[in-house]
Design an enzyme around this catalytic site. Structure first.
Site, PDB file in Angstrom:
ATOM      1  N   ASN A 100      23.684 108.196  57.992  1.00 47.38           N
ATOM      2  CA  ASN A 100      23.778 108.797  56.657  1.00 47.38           C
ATOM      3  C   ASN A 100      25.238 108.855  56.220  1.00 47.38           C
ATOM      4  OD1 ASN A 100      23.915 110.761  58.755  1.00 47.38           O
ATOM      5  ND2 ASN A 100      23.383 112.417  57.366  1.00 47.38           N
ATOM      6  N   CYS A 135      20.796 107.916  52.983  1.00 53.04           N
ATOM      7  CA  CYS A 135      20.213 108.264  54.281  1.00 53.04           C
ATOM      8  C   CYS A 135      20.415 107.133  55.292  1.00 53.04           C
ATOM      9  CB  CYS A 135      18.716 108.505  54.139  1.00 53.04           C
ATOM     10  SG  CYS A 135      18.288 109.996  53.231  1.00 53.04           S
ATOM     11  N   GLU A 158      18.242 105.718  57.231  1.00 52.33           N
ATOM     12  CA  GLU A 158      17.193 104.693  57.178  1.00 52.33           C
ATOM     13  C   GLU A 158      17.510 103.651  56.111  1.00 52.33           C
ATOM     14  OE1 GLU A 158      16.961 107.965  57.117  1.00 52.33           O
ATOM     15  OE2 GLU A 158      15.001 108.699  57.759  1.00 52.33           O
ATOM     16  N   CYS A 166      12.942 111.082  54.697  1.00 57.69           N
ATOM     17  CA  CYS A 166      12.674 111.710  53.395  1.00 57.69           C
ATOM     18  C   CYS A 166      11.740 110.808  52.579  1.00 57.69           C
ATOM     19  CB  CYS A 166      13.979 111.959  52.652  1.00 57.69           C
ATOM     20  SG  CYS A 166      14.685 110.483  51.890  1.00 57.69           S
TER      21      CYS A 166
END
Ligand code: THU
Length: 136
Positions: free
Chosen positions: A42, A53, A55, A90
């Protein structure tokens, strides 16, 4: 590449997190179907909303490299970079996964450490997801 190796890679990626505001560090390791691993962390921002983020960092690095086929992703995270429970993706990151991955087969590994993890299918974390197929 087994899950333990992928978890190690995500833990290593977490160390790169730029988190001056939350001090919540996240690492991701995204495995392509061709066997390559893309790491992400992140990256926070003083204006907060531009924060990216872990990911999405991993996905965008991979897509920039021309990758479009993904097998699974491992995510780890915790305050001060010390995972004590799962750092679940998220909603925005789940939607980015939906863009590039088959929800029936793409797996998300949430880990605390190499010995403590759970595996989920994207369809379990994003039921009835809206994806490219809806616009075909
Ligand atoms: N964060 C991620 O990196 N991945 C997620 O899916 C959840 C949240 C980051 C964003 C922010 O830097 C910090 O965790 C606290 O929200």
């Amino acid at each position: 590449m087994d899950n333990r190796e992928l978890i190690r890679s995500a833990l290593e990626a977490m160390k790169k997190a730029y988190t001056p505001y939350s001090d919540y560090k996240v690492g991701a390791a995204l495995l392509t179907k061709s066997g390559k691993v893309y790491q992400g962390c992140n990256i926070e921002n003083a204006a907060y909303t531009p924060t990216n983020c872990a990911e999405r960092t991993a996905f965008f690095r991979a897509v920039f490299d021309g990758e479009r086929e993904f097998d699974r992703i491992c995510v780890v995270g915790g305050k001060h970079g010390e995972p004590v429970d799962y750092a679940a993706p998220c909603g925005v990151c789940r939607q980015v996964m939906m863009e590039f991955c088959d929800p029936e087969t793409f797996r998300i590994i949430l880990a605390v450490d190499e010995d403590h993890y759970s595996e989920y299918l994207l369809k379990e974390l994003l039921p009835l997801g809206f994806g490219p197929g809806n616009l075909a």
